[in-house]
Scaffold this motif. Structure first.
Motif, PDB file in Angstrom:
ATOM      1  N   MET A 135       0.786  -1.124  -0.064  1.00  0.00           N
ATOM      2  CA  MET A 135       0.088   0.026   0.046  1.00  0.00           C
ATOM      3  C   MET A 135       0.944   1.235   0.187  1.00  0.00           C
ATOM      4  O   MET A 135       1.925   1.071   0.414  1.00  0.00           O
ATOM      5  N   SER A 136       0.360   2.483  -0.340  1.00  0.00           N
ATOM      6  CA  SER A 136       1.050   3.530  -0.455  1.00  0.00           C
ATOM      7  C   SER A 136       0.117   4.689  -0.318  1.00  0.00           C
ATOM      8  O   SER A 136      -1.141   4.538  -0.411  1.00  0.00           O
ATOM      9  N   ASN A 137       0.642   5.943  -0.130  1.00  0.00           N
ATOM     10  CA  ASN A 137      -0.091   6.994   0.108  1.00  0.00           C
ATOM     11  C   ASN A 137       0.396   8.071  -0.678  1.00  0.00           C
ATOM     12  O   ASN A 137       0.882   9.179  -0.223  1.00  0.00           O
ATOM     13  N   PRO A 138      -0.001   8.012  -2.135  1.00  0.00           N
ATOM     14  CA  PRO A 138       0.747   9.081  -3.115  1.00  0.00           C
ATOM     15  C   PRO A 138       0.366  10.570  -2.901  1.00  0.00           C
ATOM     16  O   PRO A 138      -0.877  10.602  -2.448  1.00  0.00           O
ATOM     17  N   THR A 139       0.799  11.564  -3.184  1.00  0.00           N
ATOM     18  CA  THR A 139       0.342  12.629  -3.335  1.00  0.00           C
ATOM     19  C   THR A 139      -0.670  13.170  -4.212  1.00  0.00           C
ATOM     20  O   THR A 139      -0.506  12.504  -5.639  1.00  0.00           O
ATOM     21  N   LEU A 140      -1.674  13.514  -4.007  1.00  0.00           N
ATOM     22  CA  LEU A 140      -2.665  13.912  -5.166  1.00  0.00           C
ATOM     23  C   LEU A 140      -2.550  15.195  -5.627  1.00  0.00           C
ATOM     24  O   LEU A 140      -2.662  16.275  -5.076  1.00  0.00           O
ATOM     25  N   VAL A 141      -2.388  15.062  -6.995  1.00  0.00           N
ATOM     26  CA  VAL A 141      -2.097  16.327  -7.741  1.00  0.00           C
ATOM     27  C   VAL A 141      -3.273  16.726  -8.500  1.00  0.00           C
ATOM     28  O   VAL A 141      -3.789  16.136  -9.526  1.00  0.00           O
ATOM     29  N   PHE A 142      -4.046  18.018  -8.263  1.00  0.00           N
ATOM     30  CA  PHE A 142      -5.117  18.363  -8.854  1.00  0.00           C
ATOM     31  C   PHE A 142      -4.984  19.197  -9.994  1.00  0.00           C
ATOM     32  O   PHE A 142      -4.361  20.386  -9.782  1.00  0.00           O
ATOM     33  N   VAL A 143      -5.354  19.162 -10.982  1.00  0.00           N
ATOM     34  CA  VAL A 143      -5.146  19.667 -12.335  1.00  0.00           C
ATOM     35  C   VAL A 143      -6.114  20.848 -12.706  1.00  0.00           C
ATOM     36  O   VAL A 143      -7.404  20.233 -12.874  1.00  0.00           O
ATOM     37  N   PRO A 144      -5.933  22.051 -12.769  1.00  0.00           N
ATOM     38  CA  PRO A 144      -7.016  22.879 -12.957  1.00  0.00           C
ATOM     39  C   PRO A 144      -7.923  22.629 -14.289  1.00  0.00           C
ATOM     40  O   PRO A 144      -7.387  22.047 -15.083  1.00  0.00           O
ATOM     41  N   CYS A 145      -8.803  23.166 -14.109  1.00  0.00           N
ATOM     42  CA  CYS A 145      -9.974  23.070 -15.308  1.00  0.00           C
ATOM     43  C   CYS A 145      -9.820  24.172 -16.201  1.00  0.00           C
ATOM     44  O   CYS A 145      -8.686  24.956 -16.161  1.00  0.00           O
ATOM     45  N   PHE A 146     -10.592  24.679 -17.311  1.00  0.00           N
ATOM     46  CA  PHE A 146     -10.487  25.649 -18.366  1.00  0.00           C
ATOM     47  C   PHE A 146     -10.019  26.973 -17.810  1.00  0.00           C
ATOM     48  O   PHE A 146      -9.461  27.610 -18.554  1.00  0.00           O
ATOM     49  N   SER A 147     -10.522  27.189 -16.754  1.00  0.00           N
ATOM     50  CA  SER A 147     -10.298  28.543 -16.062  1.00  0.00           C
ATOM     51  C   SER A 147      -9.078  28.692 -15.734  1.00  0.00           C
ATOM     52  O   SER A 147      -8.468  30.010 -15.546  1.00  0.00           O
ATOM     53  N   GLY A 148      -8.020  27.754 -15.452  1.00  0.00           N
ATOM     54  CA  GLY A 148      -6.860  27.857 -15.063  1.00  0.00           C
ATOM     55  C   GLY A 148      -6.522  27.757 -13.780  1.00  0.00           C
ATOM     56  O   GLY A 148      -5.114  27.748 -13.140  1.00  0.00           O
ATOM     57  N   ALA A 149      -7.526  28.095 -12.895  1.00  0.00           N
ATOM     58  CA  ALA A 149      -7.203  28.351 -11.406  1.00  0.00           C
ATOM     59  C   ALA A 149      -6.759  26.952 -10.469  1.00  0.00           C
ATOM     60  O   ALA A 149      -7.723  26.152 -10.778  1.00  0.00           O
ATOM     61  N   PRO A 150      -6.173  27.220  -9.569  1.00  0.00           N
ATOM     62  CA  PRO A 150      -5.912  26.145  -8.434  1.00  0.00           C
ATOM     63  C   PRO A 150      -7.207  25.832  -7.920  1.00  0.00           C
ATOM     64  O   PRO A 150      -8.310  26.497  -7.786  1.00  0.00           O
ATOM     65  N   TRP A 151      -7.447  24.361  -7.622  1.00  0.00           N
ATOM     66  CA  TRP A 151      -8.370  24.129  -6.767  1.00  0.00           C
ATOM     67  C   TRP A 151      -8.554  24.644  -5.492  1.00  0.00           C
ATOM     68  O   TRP A 151      -7.353  24.903  -4.946  1.00  0.00           O
ATOM     69  N   GLU A 152      -9.664  24.589  -4.817  1.00  0.00           N
ATOM     70  CA  GLU A 152      -9.607  24.971  -3.453  1.00  0.00           C
ATOM     71  C   GLU A 152      -9.743  23.672  -2.676  1.00  0.00           C
ATOM     72  O   GLU A 152     -10.983  23.003  -2.309  1.00  0.00           O
ATOM     73  N   LEU A 153      -8.555  23.069  -2.131  1.00  0.00           N
ATOM     74  CA  LEU A 153      -8.345  21.960  -1.788  1.00  0.00           C
ATOM     75  C   LEU A 153      -9.347  21.643  -0.447  1.00  0.00           C
ATOM     76  O   LEU A 153      -9.560  20.785   0.156  1.00  0.00           O
ATOM     77  N   GLU A 154      -9.279  22.900   0.408  1.00  0.00           N
ATOM     78  CA  GLU A 154      -9.916  22.918   1.826  1.00  0.00           C
ATOM     79  C   GLU A 154     -11.533  22.404   1.625  1.00  0.00           C
ATOM     80  O   GLU A 154     -12.290  21.982   2.642  1.00  0.00           O
ATOM     81  N   GLN A 155     -12.094  22.324   0.281  1.00  0.00           N
ATOM     82  CA  GLN A 155     -13.376  21.941   0.302  1.00  0.00           C
ATOM     83  C   GLN A 155     -13.704  20.350   0.124  1.00  0.00           C
ATOM     84  O   GLN A 155     -14.615  19.914   0.207  1.00  0.00           O
ATOM     85  N   LEU A 156     -12.336  19.784  -0.313  1.00  0.00           N
ATOM     86  CA  LEU A 156     -12.471  18.607  -0.397  1.00  0.00           C
ATOM     87  C   LEU A 156     -12.291  17.597   0.981  1.00  0.00           C
ATOM     88  O   LEU A 156     -11.221  16.786   1.119  1.00  0.00           O
ATOM     89  N   VAL A 157     -13.231  17.898   1.798  1.00  0.00           N
ATOM     90  CA  VAL A 157     -12.881  17.202   3.050  1.00  0.00           C
ATOM     91  C   VAL A 157     -12.740  15.866   3.263  1.00  0.00           C
ATOM     92  O   VAL A 157     -11.584  15.486   4.090  1.00  0.00           O
ATOM     93  N   PRO A 158     -13.553  14.988   2.688  1.00  0.00           N
ATOM     94  CA  PRO A 158     -13.171  13.634   2.659  1.00  0.00           C
ATOM     95  C   PRO A 158     -11.379  13.092   2.330  1.00  0.00           C
ATOM     96  O   PRO A 158     -11.247  12.029   2.639  1.00  0.00           O
ATOM     97  N   LEU A 159     -10.845  14.007   1.662  1.00  0.00           N
ATOM     98  CA  LEU A 159      -9.275  13.880   1.314  1.00  0.00           C
ATOM     99  C   LEU A 159      -8.323  14.425   2.275  1.00  0.00           C
ATOM    100  O   LEU A 159      -7.318  14.545   1.866  1.00  0.00           O
ATOM    101  N   ALA A 160      -8.879  15.108   3.078  1.00  0.00           N
ATOM    102  CA  ALA A 160      -8.074  15.983   3.916  1.00  0.00           C
ATOM    103  C   ALA A 160      -7.066  15.511   4.593  1.00  0.00           C
ATOM    104  O   ALA A 160      -5.972  16.115   4.845  1.00  0.00           O
ATOM    105  N   ASP A 161      -6.924  14.245   4.943  1.00  0.00           N
ATOM    106  CA  ASP A 161      -5.720  13.497   5.543  1.00  0.00           C
ATOM    107  C   ASP A 161      -4.768  12.873   4.667  1.00  0.00           C
ATOM    108  O   ASP A 161      -3.700  12.626   5.073  1.00  0.00           O
ATOM    109  N   ARG A 162      -4.977  13.221   3.324  1.00  0.00           N
ATOM    110  CA  ARG A 162      -4.020  12.689   2.085  1.00  0.00           C
ATOM    111  C   ARG A 162      -3.100  14.002   1.950  1.00  0.00           C
ATOM    112  O   ARG A 162      -3.409  15.163   1.843  1.00  0.00           O
TER     113      ARG A 162
END
Length: 248
Positions: free
Chosen positions: A1-28
């Motif tokens: 098992m591993s715990n890789p970094t999740l890298v979130f690639v922006p949509c057409f807007s180009g803006a970074p994701w708001e990661l704090e909204q992704l609460v179920p993934l907060a420990d990753r």
């Protein structure tokens, strides 16, 4: 098992994701980025993401819409360290089949000033909308989409990304993706359509699709917790999670 970094690639807007909204993934471990501006080539966007992950031993790419195509462009290269792929509302090749809509996208991409703000962005927000955008954890609207692009997307970047999306085609390379892949699809998506997800699911060897009922193309904005829960479930199912620590 591993715990890789999740890298979130922006949509057409180009803006970074708001990661704090992704609460179920907060420990990753997570990171995101802003797409380079005024780039009209999908491979150049993939190069930018490759630079972003260069220091990581293991990572999962999570790309939404345009960002899904960027993530796919990198995944077909079979980069070192890639352990999983999540493509939401995405496509392998230009998903717009209507000649009229294709022509409209090209025209909108050339608009500047008031035409961009008042015509192109209103039309784009209309194409992004679904009847379910007000039902999620963060109710969303056409005006929210337009404002988001006003704040994050210069007209030159909008136009360049339209060119990149219309010209990109990774259909022939889907078999090169050799990592577990989640195709995350909204139930109502006028802009992309269900055929794009079918192409991805049937072309990527280890792909599975989950359709989120009563969601639209902007579901990562309107339903961030539902979105993140689905990604977390996938990661656990394919073993991409750190084992629980058991005291000696």
């Amino acid at each position: 098992m591993s715990n890789p970094t999740l890298v979130f690639v922006p949509c057409f807007s180009g803006a970074p994701w708001e990661l704090e909204q992704l609460v179920p993934l907060a420990d990753r471990p997570m990171r995101t980025m802003r797409l380079p501006e005024a780039v009209a080539d999908m491979e150049t966007y993939a190069d930018a993401v490759a630079a972003e992950v260069a220091d990581l031993d293991e990572y999962v790419l999570v790309g939404d819409s345009f960002g899904a195509n960027v993530a796919l462009a990198l995944a077909v290269r079979r980069p070192r360290g890639l352990r999983g792929l999540v493509l939401s509302g995405g496509f392998a090749a230009n998903p717009i089949s209507s000649p009229v809509l294709k022509a409209a996208m090209r025209v909108m991409g050339k608009m500047r000033g008031p035409l961009y703000r008042q015509v192109a962005l209103r039309a784009h927000a209309h194409n992004l909308a679904s009847p379910h955008d007000n039902e999620g954890q963060i109710p969303w609207s056409k005006s929210d989409s337009r404002q988001f692009f006003l704040e994050n997307t210069p007209a030159a970047s909008f136009g360049a990304r339209a060119v990149a999306a219309l010209n990109a085609d990774y259909t022939a390379g889907l078999g090169r993706v050799q990592v577990p892949t989640l195709i995350l699809t909204p139930s109502h998506d006028v802009l992309i359509g269900p055929e794009a997800a079918t192409v991805l699911r049937e072309g990527i060897p280890d792909a599975r699709e989950v359709v989120l009922d009563r969601t639209g193309h902007m579901f990562r904005f309107s339903h961030p917790r539902t979105y993140a829960q689905t990604v977390e479930k996938f990661l656990q199912e394919v073993g991409l999670t750190r084992p629980s620590f058991t005291p000696a």
